[in-house]
Design a protein around this motif. Structure first.
Motif, PDB file in Angstrom:
ATOM      1  N   ALA A  57      45.963  45.576  47.440  1.00 45.03           N
ATOM      2  CA  ALA A  57      44.951  44.521  47.341  1.00 45.03           C
ATOM      3  C   ALA A  57      44.340  44.505  45.941  1.00 45.03           C
ATOM      4  O   ALA A  57      44.151  43.441  45.342  1.00 45.03           O
ATOM      5  CB  ALA A  57      43.866  44.721  48.390  1.00 45.03           C
ATOM      6  N   VAL A  58      44.043  45.687  45.407  1.00 45.79           N
ATOM      7  CA  VAL A  58      43.486  45.774  44.052  1.00 45.79           C
ATOM      8  C   VAL A  58      44.524  45.300  43.038  1.00 45.79           C
ATOM      9  O   VAL A  58      44.204  44.572  42.104  1.00 45.79           O
ATOM     10  CB  VAL A  58      43.005  47.206  43.727  1.00 45.79           C
ATOM     11  N   ASP A  59      45.776  45.689  43.252  1.00 47.59           N
ATOM     12  CA  ASP A  59      46.854  45.227  42.377  1.00 47.59           C
ATOM     13  C   ASP A  59      46.876  43.703  42.331  1.00 47.59           C
ATOM     14  O   ASP A  59      46.963  43.096  41.269  1.00 47.59           O
ATOM     15  CB  ASP A  59      48.226  45.709  42.867  1.00 47.59           C
ATOM     16  N   ARG A  60      46.811  43.084  43.498  1.00 43.96           N
ATOM     17  CA  ARG A  60      46.875  41.624  43.592  1.00 43.96           C
ATOM     18  C   ARG A  60      45.663  40.992  42.906  1.00 43.96           C
ATOM     19  O   ARG A  60      45.800  40.041  42.163  1.00 43.96           O
ATOM     20  CB  ARG A  60      46.944  41.206  45.055  1.00 43.96           C
ATOM     21  N   LEU A  61      44.474  41.554  43.147  1.00 43.39           N
ATOM     22  CA  LEU A  61      43.254  40.973  42.573  1.00 43.39           C
ATOM     23  C   LEU A  61      43.214  41.111  41.055  1.00 43.39           C
ATOM     24  O   LEU A  61      42.791  40.193  40.357  1.00 43.39           O
ATOM     25  CB  LEU A  61      42.015  41.621  43.188  1.00 43.39           C
ATOM     26  N   LEU A  62      43.650  42.254  40.529  1.00 40.69           N
ATOM     27  CA  LEU A  62      43.589  42.480  39.086  1.00 40.69           C
ATOM     28  C   LEU A  62      44.775  41.895  38.339  1.00 40.69           C
ATOM     29  O   LEU A  62      44.661  41.541  37.177  1.00 40.69           O
ATOM     30  CB  LEU A  62      43.504  43.981  38.788  1.00 40.69           C
ATOM     31  N   GLY A  63      45.918  41.803  38.991  1.00 38.29           N
ATOM     32  CA  GLY A  63      47.133  41.381  38.307  1.00 38.29           C
ATOM     33  C   GLY A  63      47.476  39.918  38.468  1.00 38.29           C
ATOM     34  O   GLY A  63      48.391  39.426  37.823  1.00 38.29           O
ATOM     35  N   GLY A  64      46.757  39.204  39.308  1.00 40.94           N
ATOM     36  CA  GLY A  64      47.097  37.816  39.579  1.00 40.94           C
ATOM     37  C   GLY A  64      46.300  36.828  38.756  1.00 40.94           C
ATOM     38  O   GLY A  64      45.381  37.184  38.025  1.00 40.94           O
ATOM     39  N   VAL A  65      46.655  35.572  38.892  1.00 41.71           N
ATOM     40  CA  VAL A  65      45.887  34.482  38.286  1.00 41.71           C
ATOM     41  C   VAL A  65      44.542  34.457  39.006  1.00 41.71           C
ATOM     42  O   VAL A  65      44.514  34.343  40.236  1.00 41.71           O
ATOM     43  CB  VAL A  65      46.632  33.135  38.470  1.00 41.71           C
ATOM     44  N   PRO A  66      43.427  34.599  38.281  1.00 41.07           N
ATOM     45  CA  PRO A  66      42.125  34.745  38.942  1.00 41.07           C
ATOM     46  C   PRO A  66      41.816  33.672  39.990  1.00 41.07           C
ATOM     47  O   PRO A  66      41.263  33.983  41.031  1.00 41.07           O
ATOM     48  CB  PRO A  66      41.124  34.672  37.782  1.00 41.07           C
ATOM     49  N   GLU A  67      42.191  32.445  39.742  1.00 42.39           N
ATOM     50  CA  GLU A  67      41.878  31.367  40.673  1.00 42.39           C
ATOM     51  C   GLU A  67      42.677  31.480  41.970  1.00 42.39           C
ATOM     52  O   GLU A  67      42.310  30.900  42.979  1.00 42.39           O
ATOM     53  CB  GLU A  67      42.151  29.992  40.038  1.00 42.39           C
ATOM     54  N   LYS A  68      43.773  32.213  41.942  1.00 43.66           N
ATOM     55  CA  LYS A  68      44.650  32.295  43.113  1.00 43.66           C
ATOM     56  C   LYS A  68      44.751  33.690  43.712  1.00 43.66           C
ATOM     57  O   LYS A  68      45.187  33.850  44.844  1.00 43.66           O
ATOM     58  CB  LYS A  68      46.054  31.829  42.733  1.00 43.66           C
ATOM     59  N   ALA A  69      44.354  34.700  42.969  1.00 44.84           N
ATOM     60  CA  ALA A  69      44.593  36.088  43.370  1.00 44.84           C
ATOM     61  C   ALA A  69      43.944  36.438  44.705  1.00 44.84           C
ATOM     62  O   ALA A  69      44.579  37.042  45.570  1.00 44.84           O
ATOM     63  CB  ALA A  69      44.113  37.042  42.273  1.00 44.84           C
ATOM     64  N   PHE A  70      42.672  36.071  44.895  1.00 40.78           N
ATOM     65  CA  PHE A  70      41.991  36.439  46.134  1.00 40.78           C
ATOM     66  C   PHE A  70      42.638  35.747  47.326  1.00 40.78           C
ATOM     67  O   PHE A  70      42.890  36.372  48.358  1.00 40.78           O
ATOM     68  CB  PHE A  70      40.499  36.099  46.068  1.00 40.78           C
ATOM     69  N   GLY A  71      42.927  34.477  47.190  1.00 38.23           N
ATOM     70  CA  GLY A  71      43.556  33.729  48.276  1.00 38.23           C
ATOM     71  C   GLY A  71      44.906  34.308  48.652  1.00 38.23           C
ATOM     72  O   GLY A  71      45.234  34.435  49.839  1.00 38.23           O
ATOM     73  N   ARG A  72      45.678  34.664  47.655  1.00 36.69           N
ATOM     74  CA  ARG A  72      46.998  35.261  47.935  1.00 36.69           C
ATOM     75  C   ARG A  72      46.848  36.606  48.639  1.00 36.69           C
ATOM     76  O   ARG A  72      47.575  36.904  49.579  1.00 36.69           O
ATOM     77  CB  ARG A  72      47.791  35.406  46.650  1.00 36.69           C
ATOM     78  N   ALA A  73      45.923  37.426  48.168  1.00 40.21           N
ATOM     79  CA  ALA A  73      45.706  38.732  48.799  1.00 40.21           C
ATOM     80  C   ALA A  73      45.244  38.552  50.247  1.00 40.21           C
ATOM     81  O   ALA A  73      45.671  39.282  51.139  1.00 40.21           O
ATOM     82  CB  ALA A  73      44.681  39.540  47.998  1.00 40.21           C
ATOM     83  N   TYR A  74      44.401  37.550  50.493  1.00 37.52           N
ATOM     84  CA  TYR A  74      43.904  37.285  51.850  1.00 37.52           C
ATOM     85  C   TYR A  74      45.046  36.841  52.762  1.00 37.52           C
ATOM     86  O   TYR A  74      45.223  37.359  53.862  1.00 37.52           O
ATOM     87  CB  TYR A  74      42.800  36.226  51.804  1.00 37.52           C
TER      88      TYR A  74
END
Length: 126
Positions: A87-104
């Motif tokens: 989850a941290v990998d996804r939040l820190l490594g993703g496009v900020p506008e999409k990272a949380f949604g993708r992790a969810y």
């Protein structure tokens, strides 16, 4: 959150693992340009909670990490649970506008109850 990235195994210095126990350690990227968090330092839950609170515009919530550590309000309006270090990998490594949604959507992040979490996001300007 400060991280130390280990050099690729073919260029690593002998006797050095690239891990600092006071900071989050980062293991080799799974894909090019995306480091992954191996271990989260003791204060990282608090720092991550503060950073997410600034983004959310509120701090009356709780952050729960996969390893049992938590930060935030004792009587939270909602709780965000990071179910694994991915989850941290996804939040820190993703496009900020999409990272949380993708992790969810991937089940890496859980928010309970969801409605209070979404309220400030629904009223945010585009």
């Amino acid at each position: 959150m400060r991280v130390e990235i280990s050099p690729p195994s073919d260029t690593a210095e002998p006797g050095r693992s690239g891990v600092d126990s006071e900071r989050a350690a980062v293991r080799q990227p799974r894909r090019r340009g995306s480091p992954t968090v191996d271990r989260v330092s003791a204060g990282s839950a608090d720092r991550l909670h503060r950073a997410m609170s600034r983004a959310l515009g509120r701090d009356d919530w709780r952050l729960q990490l996969w390893d049992g550590r938590a930060a935030g309000a004792d009587s939270p309006v909602f709780t965000v649970t990071l179910r694994s270090r991915d989850a941290v990998d996804r939040l820190l490594g993703g496009v900020p506008e999409k990272a949380f949604g993708r992790a969810y959507v991937e089940g890496l992040v859980e928010v309970t109850p969801l409605e209070p979490f979404l309220e400030p996001l629904a009223s945010a300007p585009p």
